[in-house]
Enzyme design. Structure first.
Site, PDB file in Angstrom:
ATOM      1  N   GLU A  93      25.438  34.209  39.367  1.00  0.00           N
ATOM      2  CA  GLU A  93      26.764  34.796  39.598  1.00  0.00           C
ATOM      3  C   GLU A  93      27.775  33.688  39.874  1.00  0.00           C
ATOM      4  O   GLU A  93      27.701  33.021  40.910  1.00  0.00           O
ATOM      5  CB  GLU A  93      26.714  35.767  40.786  1.00  0.00           C
ATOM      6  CG  GLU A  93      28.057  36.358  41.158  1.00  0.00           C
ATOM      7  CD  GLU A  93      28.008  37.180  42.434  1.00  0.00           C
ATOM      8  OE1 GLU A  93      29.071  37.294  43.094  1.00  0.00           O
ATOM      9  OE2 GLU A  93      26.933  37.713  42.776  1.00  0.00           O
TER      10      GLU A  93
ATOM     11  N   ARG B  85      36.533  32.395  42.176  1.00  0.00           N
ATOM     12  CA  ARG B  85      37.281  31.915  43.340  1.00  0.00           C
ATOM     13  C   ARG B  85      37.954  30.581  43.098  1.00  0.00           C
ATOM     14  O   ARG B  85      38.674  30.084  43.972  1.00  0.00           O
ATOM     15  CB  ARG B  85      36.351  31.783  44.554  1.00  0.00           C
ATOM     16  CG  ARG B  85      35.681  33.073  44.961  1.00  0.00           C
ATOM     17  CD  ARG B  85      34.808  32.852  46.186  1.00  0.00           C
ATOM     18  NE  ARG B  85      33.939  33.984  46.447  1.00  0.00           N
ATOM     19  CZ  ARG B  85      33.050  34.030  47.424  1.00  0.00           C
ATOM     20  NH1 ARG B  85      32.926  32.994  48.240  1.00  0.00           N
ATOM     21  NH2 ARG B  85      32.278  35.091  47.586  1.00  0.00           N
TER      22      ARG B  85
ATOM     23  N   THR C  93      33.165  38.199  42.455  1.00  0.00           N
ATOM     24  CA  THR C  93      34.518  38.319  43.017  1.00  0.00           C
ATOM     25  C   THR C  93      35.480  38.858  41.963  1.00  0.00           C
ATOM     26  O   THR C  93      36.616  38.404  41.836  1.00  0.00           O
ATOM     27  CB  THR C  93      35.025  36.977  43.592  1.00  0.00           C
ATOM     28  OG1 THR C  93      33.948  36.295  44.256  1.00  0.00           O
ATOM     29  CG2 THR C  93      36.123  37.229  44.619  1.00  0.00           C
TER      30      THR C  93
ATOM     31  N   LYS D 157      26.335  46.306  45.153  1.00  0.00           N
ATOM     32  CA  LYS D 157      26.273  45.127  46.008  1.00  0.00           C
ATOM     33  C   LYS D 157      26.594  45.574  47.433  1.00  0.00           C
ATOM     34  O   LYS D 157      27.549  46.337  47.642  1.00  0.00           O
ATOM     35  CB  LYS D 157      27.308  44.103  45.534  1.00  0.00           C
ATOM     36  CG  LYS D 157      27.502  42.904  46.457  1.00  0.00           C
ATOM     37  CD  LYS D 157      28.535  41.960  45.867  1.00  0.00           C
ATOM     38  CE  LYS D 157      28.791  40.785  46.786  1.00  0.00           C
ATOM     39  NZ  LYS D 157      29.674  39.776  46.163  1.00  0.00           N
TER      40      LYS D 157
END
Length: 205
Positions: A38, A42, A66, A126
């Site tokens: 993953e 960011r 994200t 998640k």
């Protein structure tokens, strides 16, 4: 559609500042037995990292983390992301992820959010931020009333705490960063990353 949760017991959560590190890092993780990677959105180079891994590390299953907008969904899939992970969800974001054609894990931290996703036919989620949101005890308490939900907890999980999560019946994998020490990445010590990845991959036999 392949499940995000079935690739490995541990999903490395990668934050990269230098796109040149993406391919060697991914190769080290795959060699250590952690193919699902993953890459979080960011940093400014995140999409470049996803693009590079998708093109040059065929054994990796690279995804985007994200993801918080429809634009992020579209950009990630265009870059080659094979799964999507969000820290939370809205109806609009959920619709975008559903329409992307790749597996996805919307983020939850409360029972109400889990119920809302189950109502919408989503069973894989998640759990974030795992430690701050109640950790192992909270997830254990969700198992009986919400047996249809399967989780990948992420956020504050360590090498020491991961086995406790993986022992839960409603947890299929965990996300973490402990196999990616900052000093190892900074010094490009990919051998160390591979060793730590191998240890992480062995947490569930």
């Amino acid at each position: 559609m392949t499940s995000v949760l079935d690739h490995a017991a541990v999903v490395p959560v990668v934050v990269l500042e230098d796109a040149a590190d993406a391919v060697p890092l991914a190769r080290a993780l795959v060699a250590g037995g952690l193919p699902a990677i993953e890459v979080t959105l960011r940093t400014p180079v995140a999409l470049d990292c996803i693009r590079a891994i998708a093109a040059e590390v065929p054994d990796a299953v690279v995804g985007a983390g994200t993801v918080i907008s429809a634009a992020g969904v579209a950009d990630s899939v265009a870059a080659g992301a094979r799964f999507l992970v969000s820290p939370g969800w809205t109806d609009g974001l959920l619709d975008a992820m559903r329409g992307a054609g790749v597996p996805f894990l919307p983020g939850v931290s409360t029972a109400s959010e889990v119920v809302a996703l189950l109502e919408r036919g989503v069973t894989e989620m998640k759990f974030f931020p795992a430690e701050a949101a109640g950790g192992i005890a909270y997830l254990k308490s969700l198992a009986a009333p919400l047996p249809g939900a399967r989780f990948c907890p992420t956020g504050g999980i360590t090498r020491a705490s991961a086995p406790g999560y993986l022992a839960l019946g409603n947890v299929e994998c965990v996300g973490g960063t402990w196999m990616l020490p900052g000093d190892a990445v900074a010094s490009k010590d990919w051998g160390r990353v591979e060793r730590l990845a191998r240890e992480a991959a062995a947490l569930r036999g």
